[in-house]
Design a protein around this motif. Structure first.
Motif, mmCIF file in Angstrom:
data_model
loop_
_atom_site.group_PDB
_atom_site.id
_atom_site.type_symbol
_atom_site.label_atom_id
_atom_site.label_comp_id
_atom_site.label_asym_id
_atom_site.label_seq_id
_atom_site.Cartn_x
_atom_site.Cartn_y
_atom_site.Cartn_z
ATOM 1 N N ALA A 64 5.770 66.376 -2.711
ATOM 2 C CA ALA A 64 6.466 66.515 -3.989
ATOM 3 C C ALA A 64 5.529 66.804 -5.144
ATOM 4 O O ALA A 64 5.737 67.744 -5.905
ATOM 5 C CB ALA A 64 7.278 65.251 -4.277
ATOM 6 N N SER A 65 4.487 65.995 -5.296
ATOM 7 C CA SER A 65 3.648 66.103 -6.479
ATOM 8 C C SER A 65 2.178 65.960 -6.103
ATOM 9 O O SER A 65 1.805 66.102 -4.943
ATOM 10 C CB SER A 65 4.073 65.042 -7.505
ATOM 11 N N ALA A 135 6.039 64.525 3.241
ATOM 12 C CA ALA A 135 5.191 63.411 2.803
ATOM 13 C C ALA A 135 5.973 62.347 2.045
ATOM 14 O O ALA A 135 6.783 62.655 1.170
ATOM 15 C CB ALA A 135 4.055 63.931 1.925
ATOM 16 N N GLU A 136 5.743 61.122 2.420
ATOM 17 C CA GLU A 136 6.102 59.912 1.680
ATOM 18 C C GLU A 136 7.595 59.634 1.610
ATOM 19 O O GLU A 136 8.168 59.142 2.561
ATOM 20 C CB GLU A 136 5.448 59.917 0.299
ATOM 21 N N SER A 137 8.270 59.950 0.507
ATOM 22 C CA SER A 137 9.637 59.446 0.321
ATOM 23 C C SER A 137 10.619 60.542 -0.072
ATOM 24 O O SER A 137 11.635 60.265 -0.708
ATOM 25 C CB SER A 137 9.636 58.353 -0.757
ATOM 26 N N GLU A 138 10.332 61.764 0.310
ATOM 27 C CA GLU A 138 11.206 62.878 -0.052
ATOM 28 C C GLU A 138 12.376 62.969 0.928
ATOM 29 O O GLU A 138 12.213 63.421 2.068
ATOM 30 C CB GLU A 138 10.412 64.185 -0.040
ATOM 31 N N ILE A 139 13.547 62.536 0.510
ATOM 32 C CA ILE A 139 14.750 62.581 1.338
ATOM 33 C C ILE A 139 15.756 63.500 0.649
ATOM 34 O O ILE A 139 16.373 63.140 -0.346
ATOM 35 C CB ILE A 139 15.359 61.175 1.513
ATOM 36 N N TRP A 140 15.886 64.714 1.180
ATOM 37 C CA TRP A 140 16.804 65.697 0.616
ATOM 38 C C TRP A 140 17.917 65.963 1.635
ATOM 39 O O TRP A 140 17.682 66.565 2.676
ATOM 40 C CB TRP A 140 16.067 66.993 0.285
ATOM 41 N N PRO A 141 19.157 65.506 1.366
ATOM 42 C CA PRO A 141 20.224 65.588 2.368
ATOM 43 C C PRO A 141 20.500 66.983 2.919
ATOM 44 O O PRO A 141 20.562 67.160 4.136
ATOM 45 C CB PRO A 141 21.439 65.036 1.609
ATOM 46 N N ALA A 142 20.692 67.983 2.051
ATOM 47 C CA ALA A 142 21.030 69.317 2.550
ATOM 48 C C ALA A 142 19.897 69.886 3.404
ATOM 49 O O ALA A 142 20.135 70.512 4.441
ATOM 50 C CB ALA A 142 21.337 70.258 1.379
ATOM 51 N N THR A 143 18.657 69.659 2.976
ATOM 52 C CA THR A 143 17.504 70.151 3.737
ATOM 53 C C THR A 143 17.434 69.476 5.098
ATOM 54 O O THR A 143 17.226 70.133 6.130
ATOM 55 C CB THR A 143 16.202 69.877 2.952
#
Length: 438
Positions: A64-65, A135-143
């Motif tokens: 993410a960053s 990485a880490e905490s990226e939870i994107w439903p559509a993806t």
């Protein structure tokens, strides 16, 4: 819109088909106006590629960053050593710059597509990754749903689950299970993180430790460092890094409290450099003299504050001091990474709101290399004590270096866990003609 809560809400709304195209356009226009999107590359956010897909196996990394990007760089290099191509997506301009500076041509960089089915489908159709490593905490439903539908293994590395996110997902158990069961593997930072991912429906979970411990110390320009060291001379220094709103004012209060006793130079490095004009105005209004890195201002003896308003120079700022307050912990929540200052020989001070780095702080504190402060007054006392007490400062520094060394090993554990997914791609890559291998 960049907080975990906002990301979660947007993701769920998008999955339900609630977010309309005009709203997305307005959102991107707002971020562009704020300097958070590259206007020339905005089409990447809709899944349109701006680079050619190389021939052969390809792994998609998403970070993410800046912190997440730095954490996965050693892992990306391990994958590249196996002749597998890498595309790295990030969500911020600062992380894109870090990727360009530190990886160069080792990886293809694109901005992550918006979590909308058309954008994600377009991205996946073009790049056709063999594996997705997030990485880490990226939870994107559509993806996640699109990757699952295409049977592309998706793996969370250096995974963490904050108290707030865990509570939020627990209130939506059916949505959580539907999403987390798509993960082929979760490699978590701590046993607590592992337990939380299992509770939410992830099937295959293991603990590796924190990849951020296995990264190299942030780089710096030796000539620029030497110039500033000469300008600072024998003045004492301390730094407030990765600061959020309110913490720069706290640093100013500490500086004014201690100035007559120590004549110290205070270094302030805001987490978001685009706030630097506002921060400088606040400091000047308090009668403080400010030198800014972006202006190449000289640090004369009467300068109070050195404002580190650049991207990718944390290695410079940390090497200019031995006492560091790590922000997003006193007047904001979550905390920022204390491992970089510890590995570069700094005694660490922090507020108590460090949920996102709980285990790292616990291990540093156990060793005696990090101390928590309740408020600005306690921060001033801590800074003063460490500036005048060489033995105490040196003991904290040595303890921090030892703690970081003790915590290493996450990279090796992560690479081993990825072997079932990576080894077949290595074989496939090495069967290609030499001209197709990157």
């Amino acid at each position: 819109m960049s907080s975990p809560g906002a990301r979660f809400a947007l993701g769920v709304y998008r999955t339900a088909g609630i977010v309309a195209t005009p709203l997305v356009g307005a959102y991107l226009a707002y971020r562009t106006a704020k300097g958070k999107e590259e206007r020339a590359r905005r089409t990447e956010r809709f899944g349109y590629a701006s680079a050619n897909r190389p021939q052969g196996p390809l792994v998609w990394f998403h970070a993410a960053s800046v912190g997440e990007t730095n954490a996965v760089i050693p892992l990306i290099r391990e994958i590249r050593r196996r002749d597998i191509h890498v595309i790295l997506t990030t969500g911020t301009i600062t992380s894109a710059k870090v990727a360009a500076d530190r990886l160069g041509s080792e990886a293809i960089h694109q901005y992550v597509p918006l979590d909308l089915k058309p954008a994600v489908s377009r991205f996946l159709e073009y790049w056709q990754p063999d594996c997705a490593i997030i990485a880490e905490s990226e939870i994107w439903p559509a993806t996640m749903m699109e990757l699952g539908r295409r049977r592309i293994p998706q793996i969370l590395v250096n995974a963490r689950m904050s108290d707030r996110s865990f509570a939020r997902w627990q209130r939506r158990p059916s949505i959580a299970e539907a999403l987390f069961e798509n993960l082929a593997l979760v490699i978590a930072q701590s046993d607590l993180d592992s337990e939380r991912f299992r509770d939410l429906g992830a099937r295959h979970v293991m603990t590796s430790g924190n990849l951020k411990v296995d990264t190299d110390a942030p780089p710096y320009d030796a000539a620029i460092f030497a110039r500033y060291k000469q300008q600072i001379g024998d003045r004492k220094t301390w730094a407030a890094i990765s600061t959020f709103d309110g913490e720069e004012n706290a640093a100013a209060v500490v500086h004014r409290t201690l100035k007559e006793r120590n004549n110290q130079l205070t270094i302030i490095v805001p987490r978001h450099p685009e706030r630097s004009d506002e921060i400088e105005q606040m400091l000047v209004a308090q009668g403080l003299k400010v030198a800014r890195r972006t202006r190449n201002d000289i640090i004369t003896p009467d300068i109070d504050i050195f404002l580190g308003d650049t991207i990718g120079e944390m290695g410079l700022y940390l090497r200019l001091t031995e006492v560091v307050f790590v922000g997003r912990s006193l007047y904001a929540e979550g905390g920022q990474n204390p491992l970089e200052p510890a590995m570069l020989g700094c005694a660490v001070l922090s507020g108590s709101n460090v949920q996102n780095f709980r285990e790292a702080y616990q291990k540093l504190a156990r060793r005696g290399s990090a101390r928590m402060v309740r408020d600005t007054e306690m921060l001033a006392k801590g800074v003063h004590y460490l500036l005048i007490n060489d033995d105490a400062r040196r003991n904290m520094i040595e303890a921090g270096i030892a703690a970081v060394q003790e915590m290493r090993g996450a990279l090796t554990a992560t690479v081993k866990a990825l072997e079932p997914y990576i080894n077949p791609l290595t074989v496939k890559a090495r069967l290609l003609p030499k001209s197709a291998q990157g």
